[in-house]
Structures are given as structure tokens and as C-alpha cells.
Design a protein around this motif. Structure first.
Motif, PDB file in Angstrom:
ATOM      1  N   LEU A 180      85.156  10.170  66.625  1.00 23.58           N
ATOM      2  CA  LEU A 180      83.851   9.717  67.538  1.00 23.58           C
ATOM      3  C   LEU A 180      83.365  11.526  68.174  1.00 23.58           C
ATOM      4  CD1 LEU A 180      83.016   8.058  69.106  1.00 23.58           C
ATOM      5  CD2 LEU A 180      84.067   8.220  71.173  1.00 23.58           C
ATOM      6  N   GLY A 181      82.259  11.250  67.425  1.00 19.76           N
ATOM      7  CA  GLY A 181      81.578  13.155  68.077  1.00 19.76           C
ATOM      8  C   GLY A 181      80.023  13.043  68.213  1.00 19.76           C
ATOM      9  N   ALA A 182      79.597  13.654  68.478  1.00 14.67           N
ATOM     10  CA  ALA A 182      78.027  14.165  70.178  1.00 14.67           C
ATOM     11  C   ALA A 182      77.243  14.023  68.956  1.00 14.67           C
ATOM     12  CB  ALA A 182      78.190  14.955  71.143  1.00 14.67           C
ATOM     13  N   LYS A 183      78.036  15.745  67.787  1.00 15.89           N
ATOM     14  CA  LYS A 183      77.443  16.198  67.408  1.00 15.89           C
ATOM     15  C   LYS A 183      76.920  15.109  66.385  1.00 15.89           C
ATOM     16  CE  LYS A 183      77.425  20.849  69.095  1.00 15.89           C
ATOM     17  NZ  LYS A 183      77.826  22.229  69.109  1.00 15.89           N
ATOM     18  N   SER A 184      76.746  15.896  64.964  1.00 15.74           N
ATOM     19  CA  SER A 184      76.525  15.550  63.255  1.00 15.74           C
ATOM     20  C   SER A 184      76.992  15.289  63.154  1.00 15.74           C
ATOM     21  CB  SER A 184      75.275  16.073  62.582  1.00 15.74           C
ATOM     22  OG  SER A 184      76.261  17.830  62.683  1.00 15.74           O
ATOM     23  N   LEU A 238      50.864  13.380  59.632  1.00 17.55           N
ATOM     24  CA  LEU A 238      51.513  13.101  60.951  1.00 17.55           C
ATOM     25  C   LEU A 238      52.147  13.345  60.729  1.00 17.55           C
ATOM     26  CD1 LEU A 238      50.434  12.011  63.979  1.00 17.55           C
ATOM     27  CD2 LEU A 238      51.256   9.735  62.935  1.00 17.55           C
ATOM     28  N   ASP A 239      53.459  12.215  60.002  1.00 15.99           N
ATOM     29  CA  ASP A 239      54.864  12.479  59.598  1.00 15.99           C
ATOM     30  C   ASP A 239      55.622  14.120  59.912  1.00 15.99           C
ATOM     31  OD1 ASP A 239      57.739  11.002  59.306  1.00 15.99           O
ATOM     32  OD2 ASP A 239      57.549  12.114  57.674  1.00 15.99           O
ATOM     33  N   HIS A 240      55.464  14.139  59.064  1.00 10.85           N
ATOM     34  CA  HIS A 240      56.086  16.129  58.966  1.00 10.85           C
ATOM     35  C   HIS A 240      55.062  17.198  61.108  1.00 10.85           C
ATOM     36  CE1 HIS A 240      55.607  20.866  57.969  1.00 10.85           C
ATOM     37  NE2 HIS A 240      56.698  20.679  57.393  1.00 10.85           N
ATOM     38  N   ALA A 241      54.240  16.495  60.944  1.00  5.92           N
ATOM     39  CA  ALA A 241      54.733  17.153  61.994  1.00  5.92           C
ATOM     40  C   ALA A 241      54.559  16.788  63.490  1.00  5.92           C
ATOM     41  CB  ALA A 241      52.849  17.022  62.587  1.00  5.92           C
ATOM     42  N   GLY A 242      55.370  15.282  63.720  1.00  6.67           N
ATOM     43  CA  GLY A 242      56.184  14.798  64.047  1.00  6.67           C
ATOM     44  C   GLY A 242      57.457  15.197  64.068  1.00  6.67           C
ATOM     45  N   THR A 243      58.255  14.735  62.686  1.00  4.68           N
ATOM     46  CA  THR A 243      59.517  15.621  62.350  1.00  4.68           C
ATOM     47  C   THR A 243      59.636  17.420  62.951  1.00  4.68           C
ATOM     48  OG1 THR A 243      59.441  14.733  60.419  1.00  4.68           O
ATOM     49  CG2 THR A 243      61.213  15.980  60.404  1.00  4.68           C
ATOM     50  N   ARG A 273      67.567  22.381  72.847  1.00  4.15           N
ATOM     51  CA  ARG A 273      69.185  21.724  73.306  1.00  4.15           C
ATOM     52  C   ARG A 273      69.852  22.625  72.569  1.00  4.15           C
ATOM     53  NH1 ARG A 273      67.577  16.954  71.318  1.00  4.15           N
ATOM     54  NH2 ARG A 273      69.401  16.751  69.324  1.00  4.15           N
ATOM     55  N   LEU A 274      70.090  23.040  71.016  1.00  2.00           N
ATOM     56  CA  LEU A 274      71.379  24.106  70.986  1.00  2.00           C
ATOM     57  C   LEU A 274      71.058  25.251  72.153  1.00  2.00           C
ATOM     58  CD1 LEU A 274      71.839  22.335  67.962  1.00  2.00           C
ATOM     59  CD2 LEU A 274      72.905  21.475  69.287  1.00  2.00           C
ATOM     60  N   ASN A 275      70.221  25.871  72.605  1.00  3.66           N
ATOM     61  CA  ASN A 275      70.024  26.930  73.240  1.00  3.66           C
ATOM     62  C   ASN A 275      69.981  28.077  72.322  1.00  3.66           C
ATOM     63  OD1 ASN A 275      70.843  25.957  75.663  1.00  3.66           O
ATOM     64  ND2 ASN A 275      72.844  26.164  75.278  1.00  3.66           N
ATOM     65  N   GLY A 276      69.208  27.544  70.973  1.00  2.30           N
ATOM     66  CA  GLY A 276      68.427  28.652  70.051  1.00  2.30           C
ATOM     67  C   GLY A 276      69.829  28.856  68.972  1.00  2.30           C
ATOM     68  N   LEU A 277      71.328  27.996  68.827  1.00  5.40           N
ATOM     69  CA  LEU A 277      71.919  27.793  67.983  1.00  5.40           C
ATOM     70  C   LEU A 277      70.942  26.967  67.035  1.00  5.40           C
ATOM     71  CD1 LEU A 277      74.825  28.120  69.692  1.00  5.40           C
ATOM     72  CD2 LEU A 277      73.685  30.116  68.693  1.00  5.40           C
ATOM     73  N   ILE A 278      71.871  26.683  65.466  1.00  4.88           N
ATOM     74  CA  ILE A 278      71.589  25.527  64.785  1.00  4.88           C
ATOM     75  C   ILE A 278      72.723  25.413  64.112  1.00  4.88           C
ATOM     76  CG2 ILE A 278      71.415  27.540  62.618  1.00  4.88           C
ATOM     77  CD1 ILE A 278      68.973  26.004  61.642  1.00  4.88           C
ATOM     78  N   ASP A 279      73.114  23.894  63.892  1.00  2.82           N
ATOM     79  CA  ASP A 279      74.062  23.305  63.184  1.00  2.82           C
ATOM     80  C   ASP A 279      73.742  22.845  62.015  1.00  2.82           C
ATOM     81  OD1 ASP A 279      72.536  20.689  63.970  1.00  2.82           O
ATOM     82  OD2 ASP A 279      74.103  20.396  65.081  1.00  2.82           O
ATOM     83  N   ASP A 280      74.986  22.276  61.470  1.00  2.00           N
ATOM     84  CA  ASP A 280      74.428  21.495  59.851  1.00  2.00           C
ATOM     85  C   ASP A 280      73.642  20.888  60.457  1.00  2.00           C
ATOM     86  OD1 ASP A 280      76.700  22.859  58.841  1.00  2.00           O
ATOM     87  OD2 ASP A 280      77.931  21.743  58.974  1.00  2.00           O
ATOM     88  N   GLY A 281      73.263  19.804  60.998  1.00  2.00           N
ATOM     89  CA  GLY A 281      72.674  18.599  60.783  1.00  2.00           C
ATOM     90  C   GLY A 281      70.584  19.354  61.041  1.00  2.00           C
ATOM     91  N   THR A 282      70.601  20.210  62.005  1.00  2.00           N
ATOM     92  CA  THR A 282      69.099  20.763  62.526  1.00  2.00           C
ATOM     93  C   THR A 282      68.771  21.896  61.296  1.00  2.00           C
ATOM     94  OG1 THR A 282      69.896  20.584  64.308  1.00  2.00           O
ATOM     95  CG2 THR A 282      68.481  22.252  64.193  1.00  2.00           C
ATOM     96  N   SER A 283      70.343  22.080  60.585  1.00  3.19           N
ATOM     97  CA  SER A 283      69.427  23.320  59.653  1.00  3.19           C
ATOM     98  C   SER A 283      69.403  22.056  58.108  1.00  3.19           C
ATOM     99  CB  SER A 283      71.018  24.104  59.262  1.00  3.19           C
ATOM    100  OG  SER A 283      70.267  24.813  58.170  1.00  3.19           O
ATOM    101  N   LYS A 284      69.726  21.192  57.688  1.00  7.39           N
ATOM    102  CA  LYS A 284      69.280  19.938  56.569  1.00  7.39           C
ATOM    103  C   LYS A 284      67.847  19.700  56.959  1.00  7.39           C
ATOM    104  CE  LYS A 284      72.066  17.977  55.344  1.00  7.39           C
ATOM    105  NZ  LYS A 284      73.308  16.439  55.181  1.00  7.39           N
ATOM    106  N   LEU A 285      67.530  19.594  58.348  1.00  7.26           N
ATOM    107  CA  LEU A 285      66.183  18.908  58.892  1.00  7.26           C
ATOM    108  C   LEU A 285      65.456  19.334  58.880  1.00  7.26           C
ATOM    109  CD1 LEU A 285      64.968  16.980  59.853  1.00  7.26           C
ATOM    110  CD2 LEU A 285      65.271  17.758  62.547  1.00  7.26           C
ATOM    111  N   GLY A 286      65.606  21.416  58.774  1.00  4.26           N
ATOM    112  CA  GLY A 286      64.932  22.493  58.484  1.00  4.26           C
ATOM    113  C   GLY A 286      64.035  22.846  57.517  1.00  4.26           C
ATOM    114  N   HIS A 317      62.781  32.854  57.948  1.00  2.00           N
ATOM    115  CA  HIS A 317      63.281  33.558  58.834  1.00  2.00           C
ATOM    116  C   HIS A 317      63.432  32.920  60.488  1.00  2.00           C
ATOM    117  CE1 HIS A 317      59.173  32.760  58.769  1.00  2.00           C
ATOM    118  NE2 HIS A 317      59.239  33.595  60.782  1.00  2.00           N
ATOM    119  N   LEU A 318      63.086  31.976  60.130  1.00  2.01           N
ATOM    120  CA  LEU A 318      63.018  31.111  61.762  1.00  2.01           C
ATOM    121  C   LEU A 318      64.445  30.311  61.028  1.00  2.01           C
ATOM    122  CD1 LEU A 318      59.584  29.819  62.314  1.00  2.01           C
ATOM    123  CD2 LEU A 318      60.434  31.885  63.166  1.00  2.01           C
ATOM    124  N   GLN A 319      65.114  30.118  60.919  1.00  2.00           N
ATOM    125  CA  GLN A 319      66.156  29.008  60.588  1.00  2.00           C
ATOM    126  C   GLN A 319      67.977  30.114  60.340  1.00  2.00           C
ATOM    127  OE1 GLN A 319      66.889  25.653  59.878  1.00  2.00           O
ATOM    128  NE2 GLN A 319      66.372  25.212  57.028  1.00  2.00           N
TER     129      GLN A 319
END
Length: 763
Positions: free
Chosen positions: A192-196, A563-568, A578-591, A599-601
Motif C-alpha cells: 500500500l503506497g502513495a507514490k507510483s 490537446l492530449d499532449h498539452a494536457g499531459t 508536488r514533488l518540490n522539484g524532484l522526479i520519481d520513476d513514474g514522473t520520469s516515464k511520463l516525461g 535537460h529538464l528531466q
């Protein structure tokens, strides 16, 4: 990938040889693993120090004694494998004894329990991780070939049956929602986790399919002191149950690690659907140690039922820095310092006794207030450990049950207890007890159901009459209103439309006439019908005003890839903020999916993230305003691809695509009108080849099983009389020039079938 391929090859070889020689397969694995590790780890050979339990990068020359597995004679079928590899010259403590334990639900205990002292340290972190995974797979393979009993001969036919799980207790029928309160308890072991966390959604989906009303999770190992993690889990649960309440417990030490999700210990108590609307109190232990959480619900006639989820620390020495026992000690020492006392050094035994004493007082107070109680507790203590020379030990779980009068559900329902509530035999340590509750069913589930854990889940059913004296209908969520008070222009049109309709239909005047009749006491059946008609008309006016004055729809913006790309992109930068500038595995995969520049990842400041989010919002709103143009562009591109395949010109292709989309939107409108929501298949309950049934939750396994099932299902007519492989098919085969004559003869009743045709076919 190479490791997986090698492991798979070794296992296939083992299956072939097990039927001939029960030890040959083990030897093949040993030799294969030794050779594979030798080849892969030649540049940085491993040396193992048993005294420290550490694998260190050593010399370039391998030592065969260090990388080969123990000889076959050392493996016994009546005890788990000892994975410690002998090192020449190492000292072994002869006084240390190990107790043989028979495997119960699984072939052997988990790797983590059998190799607690083995760690890996190398110069290259990546190779360290890969090596640890390889060793775990090798250990698992060796364990898989170990029989449950010493007198069972392993063969290719029964090797799967040796690892079979099954339920213990009452069957769990479906369709009890609204008639029973279904309570599920389990030590979730980080599932049971909060993140990805990939295990969280399968856990929640299984609870939904089990029709769970209450889920009591012990040892969540999550820092619920952080509002961010609580809200993230709340959002996941709300996607499945619109109505829910959650009580968390984590020690006060978690306030020092608000950015870290992992923190040993803790509990969570969740209530869904009907019961969530009846919650009157939630909380945790007031000593801030994170030992228990509770929720109280109230029914008719002020009847109250309290669910308590607890976690008792393990026995043994006080070790670590943030372990549960050290957290409790730190909380106690901080409190003592505030009171001006000398800090103490309590042992785990003292901390365990204090928790039981606190729990006894808490439960006794609830009983005095007239509460019914369901207590679920990971006691880390077996019934035999609760007694000393036949006498109940003070501070034990049995002492708790005696002092409070709670009844253990297995003993109360089945007059016996299962051997274990974990995947280790003889470990009945998870206890569920009740007070003032009539338990209808008690069941111990299979391993890894619903959460992936070394603890087994307990399910109990309680009659809903305890609270409401009747059953309940299913909950329905109201549809989202189109009109909002924040849209001032729409509100003005809404009010103006209502005034016009009230004036045209003389609503105010008719109300005055009915009020006058009521004052004069001349209100009769005729006036009652007028009142009902007036009420229906006012409702129609209000609904009509909302439809006329609001342009909001279920799908306001026309979809397009832009529209889908802009929303994502907006979603991505919201996650980064929400992660205070950090990046986790789920966010990295989304990026990577939306092609965020490299350079932004990386870790950014919160100011940079807000700037990027603002830019993403501007881009999204711009695409929204020109959604129709982007949609036309997308349709034209699709039409050109369609026409390039030889399926007509571009204009005809666009017309065809629009017609298909119109049909799709029509069906969506019908589904919304009927309240039907499409959802992907997440779990299948299928027969187990070795007996019983099992649950499939992985996407690939579900797809493969459905394909095999459909192939078999839709091929049922293949071998019938006139099927593709049947003897009568040539007579109706479209490619047979004489088939028309045979078909006409069949219709006229003069067809002469083949010699082997059955009597039914002839008739």
C-alpha cells in the motif's frame, strides 16, 4: 535479459530431469549457476565473508569454492535451504542452533527471511543491483525444487502441486454488499503506497471485487505524517470508492522525514461506501507512537461499531535508527525530556507490554461506552509464546483477550485455529478478535491475496443488522451539474430564464391561491393535485434553465493529439511541483512519453517548476481555444493515411471517419444516460491446473488467458457434423461447385447424408 534467459534454460532442463533423478535437477542448477556467475562476474569476482555477511568486490581471479553452490548432499527436503556459502577458514559459532521448520503455504520462506545478513557492495551500483537480482532468482529456483515433505518424490507432473495454496475457513459468496459488513485485514508489507507503487492498484481492485467494506492494513511502512502522501493515497482510493474515510497512524518521528515515504511500522484503517457516510470518529493512539488507528461508525439507535488496526513491534534487540522499536524509544525519550526526567532505555519487551496495557485501557473504555469492537492486530507473537508453564503471560496477546473479553474469530467460529497466518509454518501471529459482534464467516485467504505480502489476509463477514437493522441499497453517485455559481454570466442567464418562465406560467400567483386555500382551511384533494402539478412544473423550469444557460458538457473540448499532449504536459509539471522539484520513476516515464527535453528531466528548483507549469497552462489554453482547428488537422492526417492505403480519396475518408466518430459519441451519450461506465479488466479468477482457483492480475497474463479461452470457445463447432473439420462440411463448402445442389436437397428433405452420419443428422 541474459540472466532471465539463462535462468529459464536452467529451469527447463531441471523439469526434464526431475522425473528421472530428483537430485539431478538440483545439480544441474548448481553447476549452471556457478558457471554463469563465473562467466558474468569474471572481471570483478566476488568473495564472501560469512562473518560479516557481505559480498565485496575483490580480486580478478575467481575462487571456485566461493562461487559454486553447496553439494547436493547438503540440501534436505525437510528444511529450508541455507543460502550461506561456506568460506574456507571462516569461523562458525557451534552454539548457534537453527530450528527446522516445515514449509506450509509456500515451498519455503521468502528470500528476505532466509538471507537477512547477505548484502552486496561493489564499485558499480548498477552491477550490484543486477547481481542481487540474479542471486535471488537462483535462490528461488533452488527453493522451487524443494519438496514440502521429505517423503514426496519430485516429478515433472507434481512439481507445481508442491507449491499449492488454498483458502482456510468459510467460503466467501458474492452479492453480500448491502447485507453484510465485509472486513479484510492483512499486514500489507509495503504493498500500500502513495507514490507510483505497482502493487497498490491491484490491491485496491481486488478489495473492490471482494466487495470489501472495511480494510485494515497493518505495518504499512509508510510515513503518513506527511499530508502529501496521505492525499496521494486518498486520490487513488477515491477513484475506486467515491465515498471513503481513512484513519492513519505513524509515530511522531515521521515529522522529521516528511519528504521520505518509507518509514517502518504504521497502520491504516479504511471504510468504503455506505459505512463511510456513518463515520463519527477517527484517530490513532494518543501517545504518538503510530501503534494503532481506529474508526467508529454509528448506526440506528446510537449503535456504534469501532474498527481498531494495530501493529506490535517484534521481539529481540533494539537495533537500527528508524525501526519501529527505535521510533517508540525516541518518542518516549522526547516526552521524558520535556517533563524534566532522565531518559530511559526501554527494551522491546517493555515496549510490547506498554502497548498491550494501553490497548486494554482503550478497549475497556470503548466497551464501557457501549461500542461493538473489531480488533485486527499483527501481534508478532504465537499462542504458545503467550503462555509460560501453562499460565498466561502478562503483556501477551492472550492476556489482552482475557482482560477485555474479546473473542478470537477463528476459535469462536471454527473452534480451531490455522497453523499459521504467514507463509512460514507455525506462525499464527495475526489476530482478529471481536466484542459484541455476531460473525457469520471467517476465512484465511491464499498467499498474496489481496496484497503481495508474506502475511495472509483474514476476512470476516458481519451482519449489517448490527448497525441498521436492515439491508442497504447500492450507492449511486449523482451526476455532475453543468451550472456553477462561479460562472457569473451563466448565473445571470439562469435567473433571467427562471423569472421569464415564472411570469409566463403565473407560478407566484398559483402559489398564493394555494396558500390562501390552506389558511382558509378549504384545502382539498383538488388543491392537492394542483400543488403536485405546480411542483412538477417548477422542477421542469429549473432543469430547463440549467440546460439553456450552461454550455458545459461531459466532453467540452474536441480531442486531438495536440490537446492530449498539452494536457499531459500540464499534468507532468503539476507532479514536479508536488514533488518540490524532484522526479520519481513514474514522473520520469511520463516525461519521456511526452518528449520532455533531457535537460529538464532532472532535479529543478521549485521556481523553475512553477515557471514551466505556467508555460504549460498557457499552451494548453491556447490549444483549447483552437481545438476545432487541431481536430480538423488530425482528421485530415488520418484521412490521408487511410486514402494512401487504397481505401478511397481524402474527402471520402474524412466523411467516413466523422460518421464513425458520431456513432461513437452517440453510444457514449447512451452509456451516460444509463449510468454505465466502461472499465478495463484488471483481474481474472481462473481455474488452477494444480487444483482450486487463482487470481490473475498482470495485463499480459490476462490477455494470453483470454486469447486461449476464446480460441477454444469459438472453435467448439469445428468438429461438429457440418463444422470446418466435420464430415458434412464438403457438402456445404462454398468453394465446392456441387454445394448448391446439396443445400437445395437439404431444404427439400431429399438429401442423402454420408454413411457414418448419425440418426439425428439423418432426421
Amino acid at each position: 535479459m541474459q540472466a532471465d534467459k539463462t535462468i529459464s534454460t536452467l529451469f527447463n532442463t531441471t523439469e526434464e530431469r526431475i522425473s528421472k533423478n530428483s537430485t539431478g535437477g538440483l545439480k544441474d542448477i548448481q553447476e549452471g549457476i556457478a558457471a554463469y556467475i563465473y562467466d558474468q562476474e569474471k572481471p570483478t569476482c566476488q568473495t564472501l565473508s560469512q562473518s560479516h555477511g557481505v559480498l565485496r568486490a575483490g580480486s580478478d581471479e575467481p575462487d571456485k569454492e566461493l562461487i559454486s553452490c553447496p553439494p547436493v548432499s547438503q540440501f534436505r527436503t525437510d528444511q529450508p535451504i541455507n543460502h550461506t556459502i561456506p568460506v574456507p577458514g571462516s569461523k562458525v559459532n557451534p552454539s548457534r542452533k537453527t530450528t527446522d521448520k516445515q514449509p506450509w503455504y509456500c515451498v519455503s520462506r521468502p528470500i528476505a527471511e532466509q538471507t537477512p545478513n547477505i548484502k552486496i557492495s561493489t564499485r558499480n551500483r548498477s552491477s550490484s543491483i543486477n547481481r542481487s537480482r540474479l542471486l535471488e532468482k537462483c535462490h528461488s529456483m533452488l527453493e522451487y525444487c524443494i519438496s514440502k515433505t521429505g517423503n514426496t518424490e519430485m516429478k515433472a507432473e507434481n512439481i507445481q502441486a508442491l507449491n499449492f495454496n488454498h483458502h482456510w475457513g468459510d467460503p466467501l459468496p458474492k452479492g453480500v454488499k448491502g447485507h453484510n459488513i465485509r472486513i479484510v485485514y492483512q499486514n500489507v508489507n509495503k504493498s500500500l503506497g502513495a507514490k507510483s507503487n505497482p502493487e497498490t492498484y491491484p490491491l485496491l481492485n481486488l478489495l473492490k471485487q471482494m466487495e470489501a467494506d472495511v480494510f485494515m492494513a497493518a505495518e504499512t511502512n509508510r510515513n503518513w505524517r506527511s499530508p502529501t502522501f496521505r492525499n496521494m493515497l486518498k486520490q487513488k482510493i477515491t477513484r475506486i470508492w467515491k465515498s471513503n474515510r481513512i484513519a492513519f497512524s505513524t509515530s511522531k518521528v515521521g515529522e522529521k522525514f516528511l519528504s521520505d515515504e518509507m518509514l517502518p511500522g504504521g497502520t491504516a484503517t479504511m471504510i468504503f461506501d455506505h459505512l463511510a457516510t456513518r463515520v463519527v470518529k477517527m484517530g490513532e493512539d494518543d501517545e504518538d507512537m503510530g501503534r494503532l488507528s481506529y474508526i467508529t461508525v454509528e448506526g440506528q439507535a446510537e449503535k456504534k461499531l469501532t474498527f481498531i488496526t494495530g501493529y506490535q513491534i517484534c521481539k529481540g534487540a533494539m537495533r537500527g535508527t528508524t525501526t519501529s522499536c527505535m521510533q517508540h524509544k525516541e518518542v518516549i525519550n522526547v516526552r521524558e525530556m520535556k517533563q524534566g526526567k532522565t531518559t530511559s532505555n526501554p527494551s522491546t519487551e517493555i515496549l510490547r507490554t506498554r502497548f498491550i496495557e494501553y490497548l486494554i485501557k482503550f478497549i475497556q473504555q470503548l466497551i464501557a461506552d457501549g461500542h461493538a469492537i473489531v480488533l485486527a492486530l499483527d501481534a508478532n507473537e504465537t499462542p504458545s509464546e503467550s503462555t509460560v508453564n501453562g499460565t498466561t503471560k502478562i503483556g501477551s496477546i492472550e492476556y489482552l483477550l482475557e482482560q477485555t473479553g474479546l473473542r478470537e474469530v477463528f476459535q469462536d467460529r471454527h473452534q480451531q485455529q490455522p497453523d499459521s497466518t504467514t507463509t512460514t509454518p507455525g506462525r499464527f501471529i495475526d489476530r482478529v478478535a471481536t466484542w459484541g459482534v455476531d460473525v457469520h464467516r471467517v476465512t484465511l485467504l491464499r498467499a498474496n491475496e489481496p496484497a503481495t505480502s508474506d502475511h495472509l489476509a483474514t476476512v470476516i463477514d458481519v451482519n449489517l443488522d448490527l448497525l441498521f437493522q436492515t439491508s442497504c441499497s447500492s450507492m449511486e453517485s449523482p451526476e455532475r451539474r453543468k451550472l456553477t455559481s462561479g460562472n457569473e454570466e451563466a448565473v445571470k442567464k439562469y435567473v433571467a430564464f427562471i423569472k421569464t418562465q415564472f411570469s409566463n406560467h403565473k407560478i407566484i400567483e398559483r402559489c398564493e391561491l394555494l396558500r390562501k386555500a390552506l389558511k382558509e382551511k378549504s384545502f382539498d384533494i383538488k388543491h392537492q393535485r394542483q400543488l403536485y402539478a405546480l411542483d412538477r412544473q417548477v422542477t421542469e423550469v429549473l432543469l430547463g434553465a440549467e440546460r439553456q444557460c450552461s454550455k458545459q458538457t461531459q466532453a467540452r473540448n474536441i480531442w486531438s493529439p495536440d490537446l492530449d499532449h498539452a494536457g499531459t504536459t500540464v499534468k507532468y509539471w503539476k507532479c514536479r511541483v508536488r514533488l518540490n522539484g524532484l522526479i520519481d520513476d513514474g514522473t520520469s516515464k511520463l516525461g519521456k512519453h511526452i518528449h520532455i527535453p533531457e535537460h529538464l528531466q532532472r532535479v529543478l528548483s521549485i521556481v523553475e517548476c512553477h515557471t514551466q507549469l505556467s508555460t504549460a497552462w498557457k499552451r494548453f489554453r491556447k490549444v483549447q481555444r483552437t481545438a476545432k482547428e487541431h481536430r480538423e488537422k488530425h482528421l485530415k492526417e488520418r484521412a490521408e493515411i487511410h486514402a494512401a492505403k487504397g481505401n478511397g480519396d481524402v474527402a471520402a475518408s474524412i466523411k467516413h471517419i466523422r460518421r464513425m466518430e458520431r456513432i461513437k459519441y452517440d453510444y457514449q451519450s447512451i452509456r451516460r444516460a444509463y449510468g454505465v461506465h466502461k472499465q478495463g479488466l484488471t483481474t481474472l479468477d481462473v481455474p488452477d491446473p494444480s487444483g482450486g482457483r487463482r487470481l490473475i492480475t498482470k495485463k499480459e497474463e490476462i490477455q494470453d488467458y483470454l486469447l486461449r479461452r476464446n480460441e477454444k470457445h469459438y472453435s467448439q463447432a469445428t468438429f461438429t457434423a457440418f463444422g470446418d473439420a466435420g464430415p458434412g462440411f464438403p457438402f456445404i463448402d462454398p468453394d465446392n461447385p456441387e454445394s448448391d445442389q446439396h443445400i437445395d436437397a437439404m431444404l427439400e428433405g431429399v438429401f442423402e447424408p454420408w454413411e457414418s452420419a448419425s440418426q439425428n443428422v439423418r432426421e
